[in-house]
Design an enzyme around this catalytic site. Sequence first.
Site, PDB file in Angstrom:
ATOM      1  N   GLU A   1      56.638  48.125  44.235  1.00  0.00           N
ATOM      2  CA  GLU A   1      55.894  47.926  45.346  1.00  0.00           C
ATOM      3  C   GLU A   1      55.768  49.299  46.158  1.00  0.00           C
ATOM      4  OE1 GLU A   1      57.292  44.606  47.669  1.00  0.00           O
ATOM      5  OE2 GLU A   1      56.664  42.916  46.176  1.00  0.00           O
TER       6      GLU A   1
ATOM      7  N   ASN B   1      55.679  47.890  39.136  1.00  0.00           N
ATOM      8  CA  ASN B   1      55.283  46.251  39.334  1.00  0.00           C
ATOM      9  C   ASN B   1      54.932  46.228  40.804  1.00  0.00           C
ATOM     10  OD1 ASN B   1      55.730  43.589  38.558  1.00  0.00           O
ATOM     11  ND2 ASN B   1      57.485  43.260  40.383  1.00  0.00           N
TER      12      ASN B   1
ATOM     13  N   GLU C   1      55.491  37.584  38.433  1.00  0.00           N
ATOM     14  CA  GLU C   1      55.984  36.767  39.514  1.00  0.00           C
ATOM     15  C   GLU C   1      54.892  35.614  39.867  1.00  0.00           C
ATOM     16  OE1 GLU C   1      57.490  39.089  42.662  1.00  0.00           O
ATOM     17  OE2 GLU C   1      58.345  40.724  41.350  1.00  0.00           O
TER      18      GLU C   1
ATOM     19  N   ASP D   1      52.868  32.581  40.864  1.00  0.00           N
ATOM     20  CA  ASP D   1      53.203  31.276  41.455  1.00  0.00           C
ATOM     21  C   ASP D   1      51.680  31.298  42.072  1.00  0.00           C
ATOM     22  OD1 ASP D   1      53.600  33.173  43.883  1.00  0.00           O
ATOM     23  OD2 ASP D   1      55.677  32.393  44.180  1.00  0.00           O
TER      24      ASP D   1
HETATM   25  C1  XIL Z   1      61.980  37.550  46.602  1.00  0.00           C
HETATM   26  C2  XIL Z   1      62.908  36.165  46.262  1.00  0.00           C
HETATM   27  O1  XIL Z   1      62.341  35.190  45.605  1.00  0.00           O
HETATM   28  C3  XIL Z   1      63.742  35.516  47.245  1.00  0.00           C
HETATM   29  O2  XIL Z   1      64.757  34.774  47.165  1.00  0.00           O
HETATM   30  C4  XIL Z   1      64.337  36.908  48.215  1.00  0.00           C
HETATM   31  O3  XIL Z   1      64.741  36.224  49.440  1.00  0.00           O
HETATM   32  C5  XIL Z   1      63.143  37.903  48.646  1.00  0.00           C
HETATM   33  O4  XIL Z   1      62.719  38.338  47.347  1.00  0.00           O
HETATM   34  N1  XIL Z   1      58.312  40.522  45.237  1.00  0.00           N
HETATM   35  C6  XIL Z   1      59.275  40.827  44.547  1.00  0.00           C
HETATM   36  C7  XIL Z   1      60.387  40.056  44.385  1.00  0.00           C
HETATM   37  O5  XIL Z   1      59.044  41.764  43.589  1.00  0.00           O
HETATM   38  O6  XIL Z   1      61.787  40.638  44.273  1.00  0.00           O
HETATM   39  C8  XIL Z   1      60.446  39.108  45.363  1.00  0.00           C
HETATM   40  O7  XIL Z   1      61.437  37.987  45.353  1.00  0.00           O
HETATM   41  C9  XIL Z   1      59.262  38.425  45.931  1.00  0.00           C
HETATM   42  C10 XIL Z   1      58.160  39.379  46.188  1.00  0.00           C
END
Ligand code: XIL
Length: 342
Positions: free
Chosen positions: A168, A209, A273, A275
Site C-alpha cells: 500500500e 501488494n 486478500e 473478499d
Molecule cells: C487487516 C486484518 O484483517 C485485521 O485483522 C487487522 O485488524 C487490520 O488489518 N490490507 C492488508 C491487510 O494488507 O493486512 C489488512 O488486514 C486488510 C487490508
Amino acid sequence: MIKIPRTPRRRTTRSALPSAVTAVVAVAALSVAATPAANAASTLKSAAASKGKTFGAAVANYHLGESQYASTLDTEFSGVTPENEMKWDTTEPSRGSFNFGAADSIVAHAQSHGMKIRGHTLVWHNQLPGWVSGISSGSDLNNAMTNHIAQVAGHYRGKIWYWDVVNEAFNEDGSRRQSVFQQRIGNAYIENAFRAAHSADPNAKLCYNDYNTDGQNAKSNAIYAMVQDFKNRGVPIDCVGFQSHLGSNQVPGDYQANLQRFANLGVDVNITELDIAGSGQQQADDYAKVVRACVAVSRCTSITTWGVTDKYSWRSGSTPLLFDGNYAKKQAYYSVISAFGG
Ligand code: XIL
C-alpha cells in the site's frame, strides 16, 4: 468505491487444540465430503489445482484451536497468509527485539498440511510500532527497515512462497503515499526493501501488494510504471498482489486485462486478500468473475480469500467470504468451484 476500515486491532494468542483432535475432525469432514456425487473438484483447493492454481486463506493463529476453523482450512485450502502475525508491530515491537511465536505456529501448521505460505508484510504504514515512526533520520530509518527485513525474511528463509515486501505505498491518484518511509527515505525505500528481501531469502518470490488496483486506474498505472522500471533496472521483483477487497457488483470489467498487462511485464500476479460484499447470486457471480480472470491468466498463480469464515472476517458485516458463520458453504463457494471448471 468501498470504504475499508483500517484500524489495527490487537489480539491475544491461544494455543491450538491437540493435533489428534484436529485430525479426527478433519477425517470426519473428509468422509462427509466423499459422497458418490463428489468428484476431483470437490474442494476449493482441488478445483484450483485442476487449473494449476493455489487457493489460500488468511489465517489468524488464535483461531487454529477451533476445530471447525482448522478442519475447514485443512480440507479446503492449499495456501495460508498470516492475517496479522508477520506484521511489524508483532514481529519487532521494540527495536531489535523480535517475536516470531504466533507466526511460527501458523507456518508449522501450514507446513504440516502441505500448504504454501504467503508472507505478509515486511513494510507497511499500518500496524507499525511507534518506535519506527519516531525515527527522524532517513539513513537511520533505512537501516531499521533493512534490518527488519533481514531478520524477518531471514527467520523464514526457505519457507515462504511469496513475500508481500511492500504494502500500500500508493495513493488513489498514483502519487506516493506520504508514509514515514516515503517522507524520511524518499522514493528509493521501495527498491531498498526489495533488495534487502532478496538478500535475506533469495528463493522467495517478492511482491508489491495494494488495494483498489483491480482495474486500470491512476493507482494501478503508477504501480505498473514502477514494476516496469524495476524490471528495466534489475530491481528484484517477481509478483504484484491485488488485494481485491470488493463491494457488491464492483468487479471492474477490465479485471482480467489488468492482471494480464502486469503478467506481460514478466511478473506473477496474485489475488491476495479477496473478499466481496453481499450474498446469494450477486456474490456468487462476482466471485466467479474474479476466478475466471485468474484462470485465464497463466501467471495468476494463486487466489487467497481474506479469511475462512464470515464470522471472523475483518469486514464481517459485509459477509464477504465463502463460508458463513457456521462454516456452511455459501452460494459463492459453489460458483468458485464451477468457475475453476469443477
Ligand atoms: C487487516 C486484518 O484483517 C485485521 O485483522 C487487522 O485488524 C487490520 O488489518 N490490507 C492488508 C491487510 O494488507 O493486512 C489488512 O488486514 C486488510 C487490508
